[in-house]
Write a protein that holds these residues in place. Sequence first.
Motif, PDB file in Angstrom:
ATOM      1  N   HIS A  63      25.852  68.324  92.732  1.00  0.00           N
ATOM      2  CA  HIS A  63      26.460  67.417  93.707  1.00  0.00           C
ATOM      3  C   HIS A  63      26.644  68.192  94.997  1.00  0.00           C
ATOM      4  CE1 HIS A  63      29.803  69.568  91.891  1.00  0.00           C
ATOM      5  NE2 HIS A  63      30.606  69.203  92.867  1.00  0.00           N
ATOM      6  N   HIS A  65      28.921  69.373  97.095  1.00  0.00           N
ATOM      7  CA  HIS A  65      30.148  70.040  97.523  1.00  0.00           C
ATOM      8  C   HIS A  65      29.757  71.472  97.904  1.00  0.00           C
ATOM      9  CE1 HIS A  65      33.170  67.158  95.336  1.00  0.00           C
ATOM     10  NE2 HIS A  65      32.637  66.644  96.427  1.00  0.00           N
ATOM     11  N   HIS A  68      28.333  74.219  95.702  1.00  0.00           N
ATOM     12  CA  HIS A  68      27.180  73.826  94.876  1.00  0.00           C
ATOM     13  C   HIS A  68      25.875  73.716  95.654  1.00  0.00           C
ATOM     14  CE1 HIS A  68      29.656  72.914  91.319  1.00  0.00           C
ATOM     15  NE2 HIS A  68      30.580  72.787  92.246  1.00  0.00           N
ATOM     16  N   HIS A 140      33.401  63.240  88.815  1.00  0.00           N
ATOM     17  CA  HIS A 140      33.956  64.202  89.783  1.00  0.00           C
ATOM     18  C   HIS A 140      33.631  63.722  91.194  1.00  0.00           C
ATOM     19  CE1 HIS A 140      34.828  68.020  91.764  1.00  0.00           C
ATOM     20  NE2 HIS A 140      33.597  68.055  92.222  1.00  0.00           N
ATOM     21  N   ASP A 158      30.540  69.787  87.974  1.00  0.00           N
ATOM     22  CA  ASP A 158      32.010  69.725  87.917  1.00  0.00           C
ATOM     23  C   ASP A 158      32.515  68.512  87.137  1.00  0.00           C
ATOM     24  OD1 ASP A 158      32.269  72.024  89.378  1.00  0.00           O
ATOM     25  OD2 ASP A 158      32.756  71.032  91.273  1.00  0.00           O
TER      26      ASP A 158
HETATM   27 ZN   LIG Z   1      32.702  69.603  93.372  1.00  0.00          ZN
END
Ligand SMILES: [Zn+2]
Length: 204
Positions: A63, A65, A68, A140, A158
């Motif tokens: 994802h 974020h 990541h 998440h 996550d």
């Molecule tokens: Zn995350």
Amino acid sequence: MSEQPPITIVNVGYRSTNYWVVSAGTSRLLVDLGWPGSMGMMRAQLERMDVPLNEIRYGLATHYHIDHAGVAQELKLAGVPLLVLDVQESAIPLMKRWTKPQDNYMEITTRDNVVISFAESRAVLGKIGIPGQIVHTPGHSGDSVSLVLDNGAAFTGDLPPLALATDDSEDPIAASWRLLCDLGVTQVYPAHGPVRPLEAESGV
Ligand SMILES: [Zn+2]
């Protein structure tokens, strides 16, 4: 004897985050892509774990974020194409707002990525010798995906433990774990913490 080289998995993670290299021989996929400004650390970790950068066929962020996909753009510039699921596209430009100038985040350009659907993922992975698929596992974040290998390993980013799901039958966390269970996942490779058996993580 199978003609496919066996799948191996190594962790090149740092700063409390796992970055998984899934390899079929010398054909490799990197799952999760470092913190912003950490390309030097990523290169050092790959070298330390004997993973030549030029053998990585794709980078995949579970994802978007910052811990990541932080060096996704630097990896692209180093020759590693970014594999993006269509549900993730809109999350990419939002990453910038979670970074500060001192993070040295290099913004991910959006027109030069390899964008695929979940339905296409098995064929794309098959071309690089990795038997498996990518599935949507929100909970998440809406753009969270998991890489599920046919050997029972799943890379879940996550995705929170099932214990954190609410009783609402529509809870996406519970639905995501149910999907992974239905797909025959046995081992969970999260983005933080140790590898664990599915039942320990999900309670299913
Ligand atoms: Zn995350």
